[in-house]
Scaffold this active site. Structure first.
Site, PDB file in Angstrom:
ATOM      1  N   ARG A  54       1.342  14.972  15.058  1.00 19.75           N
ATOM      2  CA  ARG A  54       1.212  14.870  13.598  1.00 19.75           C
ATOM      3  C   ARG A  54       1.364  13.424  13.108  1.00 19.75           C
ATOM      4  O   ARG A  54       0.795  13.042  12.094  1.00 19.75           O
ATOM      5  CB  ARG A  54       2.268  15.755  12.925  1.00 19.75           C
ATOM      6  CG  ARG A  54       2.027  15.941  11.429  1.00 19.75           C
ATOM      7  CD  ARG A  54       2.990  16.930  10.809  1.00 19.75           C
ATOM      8  NE  ARG A  54       4.345  16.463  10.885  1.00 19.75           N
ATOM      9  CZ  ARG A  54       5.409  17.228  11.213  1.00 19.75           C
ATOM     10  NH1 ARG A  54       5.246  18.515  11.487  1.00 19.75           N
ATOM     11  NH2 ARG A  54       6.615  16.728  11.256  1.00 19.75           N
ATOM     12  N   TYR A 107     -10.213   6.489 -11.001  1.00 20.17           N
ATOM     13  CA  TYR A 107     -10.950   7.598 -10.384  1.00 20.17           C
ATOM     14  C   TYR A 107     -10.382   8.897 -10.968  1.00 20.17           C
ATOM     15  O   TYR A 107      -9.156   9.102 -10.940  1.00 20.17           O
ATOM     16  CB  TYR A 107     -10.694   7.488  -8.881  1.00 20.17           C
ATOM     17  CG  TYR A 107     -11.321   8.535  -7.999  1.00 20.17           C
ATOM     18  CD1 TYR A 107     -12.700   8.680  -7.929  1.00 20.17           C
ATOM     19  CD2 TYR A 107     -10.519   9.346  -7.193  1.00 20.17           C
ATOM     20  CE1 TYR A 107     -13.256   9.623  -7.091  1.00 20.17           C
ATOM     21  CE2 TYR A 107     -11.079  10.285  -6.353  1.00 20.17           C
ATOM     22  CZ  TYR A 107     -12.452  10.414  -6.305  1.00 20.17           C
ATOM     23  OH  TYR A 107     -13.008  11.349  -5.469  1.00 20.17           O
ATOM     24  N   ASP A 179      -5.931   0.935  -5.912  1.00 25.79           N
ATOM     25  CA  ASP A 179      -7.035   1.618  -5.234  1.00 25.79           C
ATOM     26  C   ASP A 179      -8.076   0.542  -4.959  1.00 25.79           C
ATOM     27  O   ASP A 179      -8.738   0.046  -5.869  1.00 25.79           O
ATOM     28  CB  ASP A 179      -7.592   2.721  -6.146  1.00 25.79           C
ATOM     29  CG  ASP A 179      -8.716   3.517  -5.478  1.00 25.79           C
ATOM     30  OD1 ASP A 179      -9.411   2.960  -4.606  1.00 25.79           O
ATOM     31  OD2 ASP A 179      -8.903   4.692  -5.845  1.00 25.79           O
ATOM     32  N   LYS A 204     -15.531   6.114   2.255  1.00 28.32           N
ATOM     33  CA  LYS A 204     -16.619   5.294   1.717  1.00 28.32           C
ATOM     34  C   LYS A 204     -17.082   4.286   2.765  1.00 28.32           C
ATOM     35  O   LYS A 204     -17.589   4.678   3.792  1.00 28.32           O
ATOM     36  CB  LYS A 204     -16.165   4.644   0.407  1.00 28.32           C
ATOM     37  CG  LYS A 204     -15.513   5.644  -0.584  1.00 28.32           C
ATOM     38  CD  LYS A 204     -16.493   6.648  -1.140  1.00 28.32           C
ATOM     39  CE  LYS A 204     -15.826   7.861  -1.786  1.00 28.32           C
ATOM     40  NZ  LYS A 204     -14.896   7.594  -2.862  1.00 28.32           N
TER      41      LYS A 204
END
Ligand SMILES: *Cc1c(COP(=O)(O)O)cnc(C)c1O
Length: 389
Positions: A54, A107, A179, A204
């Site tokens: 994990r 966003y 961001d 992206k």
């Protein structure tokens, strides 16, 4: 090392893997220990020693190290999506009774997270004008724990004066979260501009081929543990196969970005000359309101920008987009292919107004020949002009 060299060499060590050029995909949940003492030794501090799937694998670490190095941060952590990275980064700082400042054109899922999750947990959220600059100082309260930036803003591309915001924030001991999906770790060196926690939708440009969902958080040294522990506490985990694809994407990030920027500038300039276009909003374009800040702080631009249609109706805007053959209609960007959507920016802001006098179209410019893209847009304008308002 210059950044193109970092892109080619960071996050791989062929000597460790029988000469293989790329760090292989390691799939695991359990990691076995030689003895009880090793198993029981504290692991939290040891970033390289992987104790459980994990927390990542050598493939994950290779990606994280490469991105942190490229952007100039201390360390990075991969998450299952860009939004997960935003949610985790905000959650590391925004606790009950604290106040955070969030740029108005963020966003929109970031705003949803703030409104539906953080506010419900008793966090005070205040949206600010992205052009506030040093004026952010007057908005900082004793319980302000984070200033969240996104530069340029989603859909409307306002450039933020991040160094000025960071100076005011740091004077009060407040970290700056940004961001940096548009800037990418390649074109915007966040930490040199005062950002403390840089967040990417790696979906992206980093992955770059419209086939992977991923987020990355890069931090400077003082905030690393807080952020890394928050990510661990929520149990976010990323597939090693996806990390491999992200590393593969990263190798060509520089060439793709430079080409997509060149293509975008060519398309943006051609749009500027169209009578149907009122305004092109692209910080990399001379004359843009954000050009001076972009030029000062960024070394390049993503191929993502908007333009405002000259008094056209929504129906005409839809006819324009529907007529495009090379531009796909869909969410996301940063792949090798072009996209077009109608941006309803006015729906996602509260501190500022967006009323540009016509529909806003957001374009992502891919790696196609820009002459073909310009011809496609001309097809769109022709279709639009055939539709009555
Ligand atoms: C797409 C995007 C995100 C979210 O990333 P996902 O990987 O889609 O979750 C965050 N910020 C910006 C600016 C984006 O464009």
């Amino acid at each position: 090392m210059k950044k193109d060299t970092i892109l080619a060499h960071a996050g791989r060590d062929p000597k460790k893997y029988q000469g293989m050029v790329n760090t292989p995909v390691f799939r695991t949940s359990t990691v076995l220990n030689p003895d009880v003492a090793t198993y029981e030794a504290p692991r939290d501090e040891d970033y390289q020693r992987i104790s459980y799937g994990r927390h990542g694998t050598p493939t994950t670490r290779a990606l994280e190290e490469a991105v942190a190095r490229l952007e100039g941060g201390h360390r990075a952590v991969a998450l299952p999506s860009g939004l997960a990275a935003i949610a985790a980064a905000l959650s590391a700082f925004a606790k009950t009774g604290t106040h955070i400042l969030v740029a108005d054109p963020v966003y929109s899922p970031t705003r949803n997270f703030c409104e539906r999750q953080l506010r419900a947990n008793g966090v005070e959220i205040e949206y600010y004008d992205p052009l506030v600059g040093a004026g952010i100082a007057t908005l900082i309260k004793p319980n302000t724990r984070a200033i969240f930036c996104e530069s340029p803003g989603s859909l409307t591309f306002e450039m933020q004066d991040i160094p000025a915001i960071a100076q005011a924030a740091h004077a009060r001991g407040v970290p700056v979260l940004a961001d940096n999906t548009w800037g990418t770790p390649y074109f915007f060196r966040s930490f040199e501009r005062g950002v403390d926690v840089s967040i990417h939708s790696a979906t992206k440009y980093i992955c770059g081929h419209s086939d992977v969902m991923m987020g990355l958080i890069v931090t400077d040294e003082p905030y690393w543990r807080t952020v890394r522990r928050t990510v661990a506490d929520y149990g976010f985990s990323v597939s090693p196969d996806d990390c491999y694809l992200a590393l593969r994407g990263l190798r060509t990030l520089g060439v793709r970005l430079k080409q997509q920027m060149a293509n975008a500038l060519e398309v943006a300039r051609s749009l500027k000359s169209r009578p149907e276009v009122k305004r092109v909003i692209y910080p990399a374009l001379e004359g843009d309101a954000g050009y001076a800040i972009w030029k000062r702080d960024f070394s390049g631009a993503a191929g993502l920008f908007s333009f405002v249609m000259n008094g056209a109706s929504e129906k005409q805007a839809a006819a324009f987009v529907d007529a495009l053959e090379l531009f796909g209609i869909g969410s996301s960007w940063g792949g090798y292919e072009s996209l077009a959507t109608i941006a309803h920016a006015e729906r996602h802001r509260t501190a500022t107004k967006w009323d540009p006098g016509g529909p806003t179209i957001r374009l992502h410019i891919g790696l196609e020949d820009p002459a073909d893209l310009v011809a496609d847009l001309e097809r769109g304008f022709a279709a639009m002009n055939r539709v009555t308002k």
